[in-house]
Design an enzyme around this catalytic site. Sequence first.
Site, short mmCIF file in Angstrom:
data_model
loop_
_atom_site.label_atom_id
_atom_site.label_comp_id
_atom_site.label_asym_id
_atom_site.label_seq_id
_atom_site.Cartn_x
_atom_site.Cartn_y
_atom_site.Cartn_z
N ASN A 159 20.86 -16.77 12.94
CA ASN A 159 21.79 -16.14 13.88
C ASN A 159 21.38 -14.71 14.19
OD1 ASN A 159 23.14 -18.54 13.59
ND2 ASN A 159 24.72 -17.73 12.21
N HIS A 183 15.46 -14.68 13.44
CA HIS A 183 15.34 -14.63 14.90
C HIS A 183 15.78 -13.31 15.49
CE1 HIS A 183 15.81 -19.31 14.70
NE2 HIS A 183 14.58 -18.91 14.41
N CYS A 243 11.47 6.33 27.80
CA CYS A 243 10.10 6.43 28.35
C CYS A 243 10.02 5.75 29.72
CB CYS A 243 9.08 5.79 27.39
SG CYS A 243 8.99 3.99 27.52
N GLY A 264 25.79 -24.99 8.91
CA GLY A 264 26.01 -24.84 10.35
C GLY A 264 24.75 -24.74 11.17
C1 BV8 Z 1 7.45 -20.42 17.32
C2 BV8 Z 1 17.09 -16.18 19.12
C3 BV8 Z 1 5.09 -20.25 17.30
C4 BV8 Z 1 17.29 -15.96 20.57
C5 BV8 Z 1 16.43 -18.50 18.80
C6 BV8 Z 1 8.34 -29.20 19.81
C7 BV8 Z 1 8.61 -29.68 18.55
C8 BV8 Z 1 8.89 -28.80 17.49
C9 BV8 Z 1 8.89 -27.43 17.71
C10 BV8 Z 1 8.63 -26.98 18.97
C11 BV8 Z 1 8.36 -27.84 20.03
N1 BV8 Z 1 8.15 -27.10 21.13
C12 BV8 Z 1 8.27 -25.80 20.81
C13 BV8 Z 1 8.54 -25.71 19.50
C14 BV8 Z 1 8.74 -24.48 18.72
C15 BV8 Z 1 10.13 -23.92 19.02
C16 BV8 Z 1 11.21 -24.91 18.69
O1 BV8 Z 1 11.53 -25.13 17.52
N2 BV8 Z 1 11.79 -25.52 19.73
C17 BV8 Z 1 12.85 -26.51 19.49
C18 BV8 Z 1 13.97 -26.33 20.52
C19 BV8 Z 1 12.24 -27.89 19.56
N3 BV8 Z 1 10.24 -22.78 18.13
C20 BV8 Z 1 9.83 -21.58 18.57
O2 BV8 Z 1 9.41 -21.37 19.68
C21 BV8 Z 1 9.85 -20.48 17.53
N4 BV8 Z 1 8.58 -19.78 17.58
O3 BV8 Z 1 7.39 -21.57 16.95
O4 BV8 Z 1 6.36 -19.63 17.52
C22 BV8 Z 1 4.11 -19.17 17.43
C23 BV8 Z 1 3.41 -18.77 16.31
C24 BV8 Z 1 2.44 -17.80 16.44
C25 BV8 Z 1 2.21 -17.18 17.68
C26 BV8 Z 1 2.94 -17.58 18.80
C27 BV8 Z 1 3.92 -18.59 18.68
C28 BV8 Z 1 10.94 -19.47 17.85
C29 BV8 Z 1 12.29 -20.12 17.64
C30 BV8 Z 1 13.38 -19.06 17.73
C31 BV8 Z 1 14.09 -19.19 19.05
N5 BV8 Z 1 15.19 -18.21 19.08
N6 BV8 Z 1 17.39 -17.58 18.82
C32 BV8 Z 1 18.75 -15.94 20.90
O5 BV8 Z 1 19.60 -16.19 20.02
O6 BV8 Z 1 19.07 -15.63 22.06
S1 BV8 Z 1 16.80 -20.08 18.30
C33 BV8 Z 1 18.46 -20.40 18.43
O7 BV8 Z 1 18.59 -21.74 17.91
C34 BV8 Z 1 19.37 -19.57 17.55
O8 BV8 Z 1 18.72 -18.65 16.71
C35 BV8 Z 1 20.05 -20.63 16.69
O9 BV8 Z 1 20.48 -20.15 15.51
C36 BV8 Z 1 18.92 -21.55 16.56
C37 BV8 Z 1 19.12 -22.85 15.90
O10 BV8 Z 1 20.26 -23.43 16.43
P1 BV8 Z 1 21.46 -23.61 15.37
O11 BV8 Z 1 21.68 -22.31 14.67
O12 BV8 Z 1 21.16 -24.80 14.53
O13 BV8 Z 1 22.67 -23.82 16.31
P2 BV8 Z 1 23.01 -25.17 17.10
O14 BV8 Z 1 23.98 -24.81 18.17
O15 BV8 Z 1 21.75 -25.90 17.43
O16 BV8 Z 1 23.75 -26.07 16.00
C38 BV8 Z 1 25.00 -25.66 15.49
C39 BV8 Z 1 25.23 -26.53 14.27
O17 BV8 Z 1 26.44 -26.12 13.65
C40 BV8 Z 1 25.40 -28.00 14.63
O18 BV8 Z 1 24.75 -28.78 13.64
C41 BV8 Z 1 26.91 -28.21 14.53
O19 BV8 Z 1 27.24 -29.53 14.10
C42 BV8 Z 1 27.28 -27.22 13.45
N7 BV8 Z 1 28.65 -26.69 13.53
C43 BV8 Z 1 29.38 -26.41 14.65
N8 BV8 Z 1 30.58 -25.89 14.28
C44 BV8 Z 1 30.59 -25.83 12.91
C45 BV8 Z 1 29.36 -26.34 12.44
N9 BV8 Z 1 29.07 -26.41 11.13
C46 BV8 Z 1 30.01 -25.97 10.26
N10 BV8 Z 1 31.20 -25.46 10.64
C47 BV8 Z 1 31.53 -25.39 11.95
N11 BV8 Z 1 32.72 -24.89 12.32
ZN ZN Z 2 9.94 3.14 25.63
#
Ligand code: BV8
Ligand code: ZN
Length: 243
Positions: A89, A106, A137, A174
């Site tokens: 988060n 993140h 800047c 979560g």
């Molecule tokens: C990287 C910041 C490499 C920004 C975020 C294909 C296959 C596999 C991977 C990839 C692919 N294609 C691309 C990739 C890599 C990609 C990726 O994983 N894509 C996914 C979508 C397939 N990853 C990246 O690009 C990462 N970087 O790999 O770089 C690299 C290395 C070297 C050099 C260059 C490059 C970067 C990933 C980070 C992205 N940024 N956030 C912003 O916030 O604006 S990710 C974003 O999703 C948030 O951080 C969030 O936290 C995160 C994960 O989502 P969740 O937290 O799980 O939230 P979500 O809504 O999905 O789920 C909520 C859950 O809570 C559910 O399960 C629900 O049931 C539950 N819930 C709901 N209410 C409750 C609850 N549980 C309990 N109580 C409740 N009340």
């Molecule tokens: Zn600057």
Amino acid sequence: MKGPVVVLTGAGISAESGVPTFRGPDGLWRSFRPEELATPEAFARDPLLVWEWYDWRRQRIAACQPNPAHRVLAEMESVLPDFTLITQNVDGLHQAAGSRRVLELHGNIWRVRCTRCGQTREDRRVPLPELPPRCACGGLLRPDVVWFGEPLPAPVLEAAWEAAARCRWMLVIGTSALVQPAASLPIVAHRNGARLVEVNISDTPLTPLAEEVLRGPAAEILPRWWAARNPQKQVAGSRRQEA
Ligand code: BV8
Ligand code: ZN
């Protein structure tokens, strides 16, 4: 709880604080999906649109308070001798709840970074006075968060891998466990014999690996789970509990 404890949180832990999750029913903003806006390409193409989304999220998050689940994790940090909190988060609610050491995989929505001079600073102005915001800047500021396709901060990720590799317990709270590399941390822990405890309102790809699957909202489940494991309330100044 014997041995090192690691917690990995996702957007679901902040849901009951009122912060919209990414992939839940309220995961949309003006019909854009996060994956379309949280990218360097989207920012290069339309920095104003991306900043309107982030400013809207900052305004939403500014109105949110930590919930009991955040507070339990802050208490666990203070009573367990070997505890590491890792979060996906960017909302800063763990720190607001009193957690002192938080591995933010993140980044953080309250920090901005200059795309020209690289300077980062906290900027809690809500709403921002101008969009897109500019650095002294003259460079364009960006949210200091990790976008899709961007690498995670190496020291933070390194510390997270190490904690996952040596822990005896990992609580996964979560998260839909879809985003890499964060979603691999519980796999590493499990492979090293850690006991996985999943807190979620629905199944995820990690559910089959969990020894304990606690189905329900984190703000209710976690305080009950922790109280059951930690019956004696900490007497002020008492010895740190044998974990
Ligand atoms: C990287 C910041 C490499 C920004 C975020 C294909 C296959 C596999 C991977 C990839 C692919 N294609 C691309 C990739 C890599 C990609 C990726 O994983 N894509 C996914 C979508 C397939 N990853 C990246 O690009 C990462 N970087 O790999 O770089 C690299 C290395 C070297 C050099 C260059 C490059 C970067 C990933 C980070 C992205 N940024 N956030 C912003 O916030 O604006 S990710 C974003 O999703 C948030 O951080 C969030 O936290 C995160 C994960 O989502 P969740 O937290 O799980 O939230 P979500 O809504 O999905 O789920 C909520 C859950 O809570 C559910 O399960 C629900 O049931 C539950 N819930 C709901 N209410 C409750 C609850 N549980 C309990 N109580 C409740 N009340
Ligand atoms: Zn600057």
